[in-house]
Design an enzyme around this catalytic site. Structure first.
Site, PDB file in Angstrom:
ATOM      1  N   ARG A 104      11.622-100.221  73.082  1.00 39.48           N
ATOM      2  CA  ARG A 104      10.304-100.838  73.099  1.00 39.48           C
ATOM      3  C   ARG A 104       9.229 -99.756  72.939  1.00 39.48           C
ATOM      4  O   ARG A 104       9.388 -98.628  73.438  1.00 39.48           O
ATOM      5  CB  ARG A 104      10.147-101.525  74.451  1.00 39.48           C
ATOM      6  N   THR A 383       8.314-111.568  64.480  1.00 44.00           N
ATOM      7  CA  THR A 383       9.304-110.674  65.094  1.00 44.00           C
ATOM      8  C   THR A 383      10.561-111.001  64.328  1.00 44.00           C
ATOM      9  O   THR A 383      10.572-111.948  63.545  1.00 44.00           O
ATOM     10  CB  THR A 383       9.448-111.019  66.587  1.00 44.00           C
ATOM     11  N   THR A 401      10.446-105.947  66.621  1.00 44.39           N
ATOM     12  CA  THR A 401       9.147-106.531  66.305  1.00 44.39           C
ATOM     13  C   THR A 401       8.048-105.502  66.067  1.00 44.39           C
ATOM     14  O   THR A 401       8.125-104.365  66.530  1.00 44.39           O
ATOM     15  CB  THR A 401       8.700-107.457  67.464  1.00 44.39           C
ATOM     16  N   ASN A 403       5.222-107.050  66.749  1.00 46.69           N
ATOM     17  CA  ASN A 403       4.486-108.069  67.507  1.00 46.69           C
ATOM     18  C   ASN A 403       3.979-109.138  66.534  1.00 46.69           C
ATOM     19  O   ASN A 403       4.758-109.945  66.079  1.00 46.69           O
ATOM     20  CB  ASN A 403       3.377-107.476  68.364  1.00 46.69           C
ATOM     21  N   ASP A 425       0.781-107.059  74.131  1.00 44.44           N
ATOM     22  CA  ASP A 425       1.729-107.676  75.074  1.00 44.44           C
ATOM     23  C   ASP A 425       1.461-107.244  76.518  1.00 44.44           C
ATOM     24  O   ASP A 425       2.011-107.822  77.453  1.00 44.44           O
ATOM     25  CB  ASP A 425       3.181-107.344  74.694  1.00 44.44           C
ATOM     26  N   SER A 454       7.879-107.913  77.459  1.00 46.61           N
ATOM     27  CA  SER A 454       8.326-108.632  76.266  1.00 46.61           C
ATOM     28  C   SER A 454       9.011-109.926  76.665  1.00 46.61           C
ATOM     29  O   SER A 454       9.439-110.100  77.809  1.00 46.61           O
ATOM     30  CB  SER A 454       9.326-107.746  75.522  1.00 46.61           C
ATOM     31  N   SER A 455       9.123-110.817  75.692  1.00 45.45           N
ATOM     32  CA  SER A 455       9.931-112.035  75.887  1.00 45.45           C
ATOM     33  C   SER A 455      11.221-111.970  75.087  1.00 45.45           C
ATOM     34  O   SER A 455      11.994-112.937  75.080  1.00 45.45           O
ATOM     35  CB  SER A 455       9.149-113.269  75.418  1.00 45.45           C
ATOM     36  N   GLY A 475       9.447-115.297  68.158  1.00 48.89           N
ATOM     37  CA  GLY A 475       8.654-116.452  68.597  1.00 48.89           C
ATOM     38  C   GLY A 475       7.827-116.220  69.839  1.00 48.89           C
ATOM     39  O   GLY A 475       7.440-117.181  70.500  1.00 48.89           O
ATOM     40  N   GLY A 476       7.551-114.947  70.177  1.00 46.41           N
ATOM     41  CA  GLY A 476       6.712-114.679  71.360  1.00 46.41           C
ATOM     42  C   GLY A 476       7.325-115.335  72.587  1.00 46.41           C
ATOM     43  O   GLY A 476       8.540-115.258  72.808  1.00 46.41           O
TER      44      GLY A 476
END
Ligand code: DON
Length: 573
Positions: A104, A383, A401, A403, A425, A454-455, A475-476
């Site tokens: 990340r 993403t 991603t 983002n 984020d 993050s998701s 998809g966030g």
């Protein structure tokens, strides 16, 4: 001009027009395949092909993943990247090794908690979402390097980088989706770049057309440095200097030291259980693993499948679980290196049952009874996820991603790659929603060197010690609920991988207090019943872009690529 000359000239023109036209009829794309040995499912046919070839050349799933990640950075600039970050969840074929790699992005050393606020303490719109200040220190190249060092079978880094170089240097034909994307973001590219940007035509009035060749010479040179010097070809020397120079021209904060200091981290994967299946997913700084396990834990005691797929009871149960889980996400989750995330407490089955104890099967709980906030969530986002299983059964789930679509819209001058806008984020201010409507507080506040929450939920499922499923999606905030649904579609609704991946989806996330139903997800009667229970139903065009693989009962692999995106392609042998 004599007539025969004139006719000849006409014929010549007609022939050259034909020649131009004949060039691109689109790529061959499969959305579902059955294979004996190995599968690669990615967001672009050229990237899937690159991964498949690595496998056929004796590489393992990790080798293929490295080549896919770099190829996607070229052929799928909307989300594929070397200027972003992501997460790997890995399981070896014999199940002896499970691993999670966190690559990340990190906040630069100069980052501050209030960096996106004005003098009155209000969030300055756009500051965390586009341009130089939106970018975190990229992690993807270090991610590739780390996974290569630890798991590569081929042990030939150059071989894995080369396909991406070729695609960037010789160019590739862009699909209709990519042409549309580049055209749609043209103004953003012009606004957020300090030098001519490869994604905008020299004559800025011109638009991209389907099938046009996209050549990325500067990106090819960056990739060559990565090929020849490994991670240092990106984090030190010329590439790092180009990033620092870009930041100085555009008022960003990433320095050459930030680049040199970047490290990916091997983390202990989140391990969970659901109805006799074992799950491996991503721990913080992703909320994905914890949230997924909480959702599964809340619905497990309920035999919702008997009411039917997308029955009011099914959707209501899931929505009520999501409401509680996303409230926990907002309060407790962030980068565990900087904030004490109560991982064990949140994933504890007693806690999960107690959290769901006030579930009413007939009535929606207003989210305000849990906590409050707002949602903007209609922004365009991107993403990408890819799933790979090799002939040894080694499995890779990677979500990566920039983002939002094309990240910060800023290309590093002279280096040809897009920077992420992952800083969005973070929680720029407590209670103020980000691009995905997610809110947060201290747990996800900005600090130097910290990773934004993050998701992303790359997930591997096993049964009786054997590989069962590999799944993930962009998809966030909808990532978690999409993965949740694909898994339950297979386990509870007995769908095959293709049906589970292509089935309509729904999403809710506590705040705003709304239930998003993908167009066609339910009939009118179900919608009415949900409304009568107290759900505020909103129709949503498309949720998620899942790439998934299932090991079938007969031992064959079934791979699926989402039908929601035209270019996603699954391949295997
Ligand atoms: O890490 C996250 O949760 C987000 N940056 C992911 C963004 C995303 O999935 C956008 N895609 N559609």
């Amino acid at each position: 001009m004599r007539l025969n000359h004139y006719l000849f000239a006409l014929l010549f023109l007609a022939l050259s027009a034909c020649k131009q036209k004949e060039t691109f009829t689109g790529y061959h794309i499969d959305k579902s395949i059955i294979a004996d040995s190995a599968i690669v499912s990615t967001a672009h046919p050229l990237a899937s092909e690159v991964g498949l070839q690595v496998l056929k050349d004796g590489g393992n799933a990790i080798d293929a993943a490295v080549a896919v990640q770099l190829a996607l950075a070229v052929v799928y600039p909307v989300a594929g990247n070397i200027g972003g970050g992501g997460f790997l969840v890995y399981r070896s074929g014999d199940g002896q090794d499970v691993a999670a790699l966190d690559f990340r992005e990190k906040a630069p050393a100069k980052a501050q908690r209030d960096m996106y606020l004005d003098a009155e303490g209000n969030v300055i719109e756009g500051k965390s979402t586009a341009g130089h200040l939106a970018a975190g220190v990229p992690g993807s190249v270090e991610g590739c390097w780390q996974m290569f060092q630890k798991y590569s079978q081929l042990k030939d880094w150059k071989r894995l980088v080369q396909p991406a170089i070729d695609l960037a240097e010789k160019g590739f034909r862009i699909t209709a989706s990519e042409a549309n994307g580049l055209n749609e973001y043209k103004r953003g590219f012009i606004k957020n770049n300090t030098q001519a940007c490869v994604f905008v035509k020299k004559d800025t009035a011109q638009l991209w057309k389907t099938g046009e060749l996209l050549i990325q010479t500067e990106l090819a040179e960056t990739l060559k440095r990565i090929r020849d010097q490994g991670r240092d070809g990106f984090y030190r020397g010329k590439t790092a200097d180009l990033v620092a120079a870009e930041m100085q021209r555009g008022g960003g904060w990433i320095t050459a030291e930030d680049m040199a200091d970047y490290h990916a981290v091997w983390r202990k994967p989140m391990l969970g259980k659901y109805r006799g299946y074992d799950l491996i997913s991503m721990p913080p700084p992703s909320s994905g693993g914890i949230a997924l396990f909480q959702l599964l834990g809340m619905v497990e005691p309920h035999s919702f499948a008997k009411n039917g797929f997308h029955s009011p009871e099914h959707i209501h149960l899931f929505t009520e679980a999501e409401r509680r889980v996303y409230a926990d996400r907002a309060k407790h989750l962030g980068d565990a290196d900087f904030y004490t995330v109560p991982v064990a407490n949140l994933a504890d089955s007693q806690y999960i049952q107690q959290r769901f104890a006030n579930f009413d099967p007939n009535k929606a709980t207003p989210s305000s009874a849990i906590e409050g906030g707002e949602f903007t969530g209609k922004e365009s986002k991107q993403t990408t996820h890819y799933s790979i299983v090799d002939a040894e059964g080694n499995a890779v789930a990677i979500t990566t991603t920039l983002n939002a679509g094309y990240g910060a819209l800023t290309v590093v001058g002279g280096a040809g790659f897009l920077l992420n806008n992952e800083m969005d984020d973070f929680s720029a201010k407590p209670g103020v929603p980000n691009l995905y409507g997610a809110i947060g507080g201290d747990a996800n506040a900005i600090l130097p060197g910290k990773r934004p929450l993050s998701s992303m939920t790359p997930t591997i499922v096993t049964k009786d010690g054997k590989l069962f499923m590999v799944v993930g999606t962009p998809g966030g905030t909808t990532i978690i609920t999409s993965v949740f649904q694909v898994i339950t579609n297979v386990i509870d609704f007995d769908m095959d991988m293709t049906a589970a991946t292509h089935a309509k989806r729904f999403h809710s996330q506590w705040l705003p207090d709304e239930l998003y139903l993908e167009k066609g997800a339910t009939n009118e009667a179900t919608r009415k019943k949900l409304q009568a229970m107290g759900h505020k139903v909103v129709e949503w065009p498309g949720i998620g872009q899942v790439e998934s693989i299932l090991v079938r009962k007969d031992g064959k692999l079934e791979g699926a690529a989402d039908i929601r995106a035209k270019d996603d392609a699954v391949m295997g042998y």
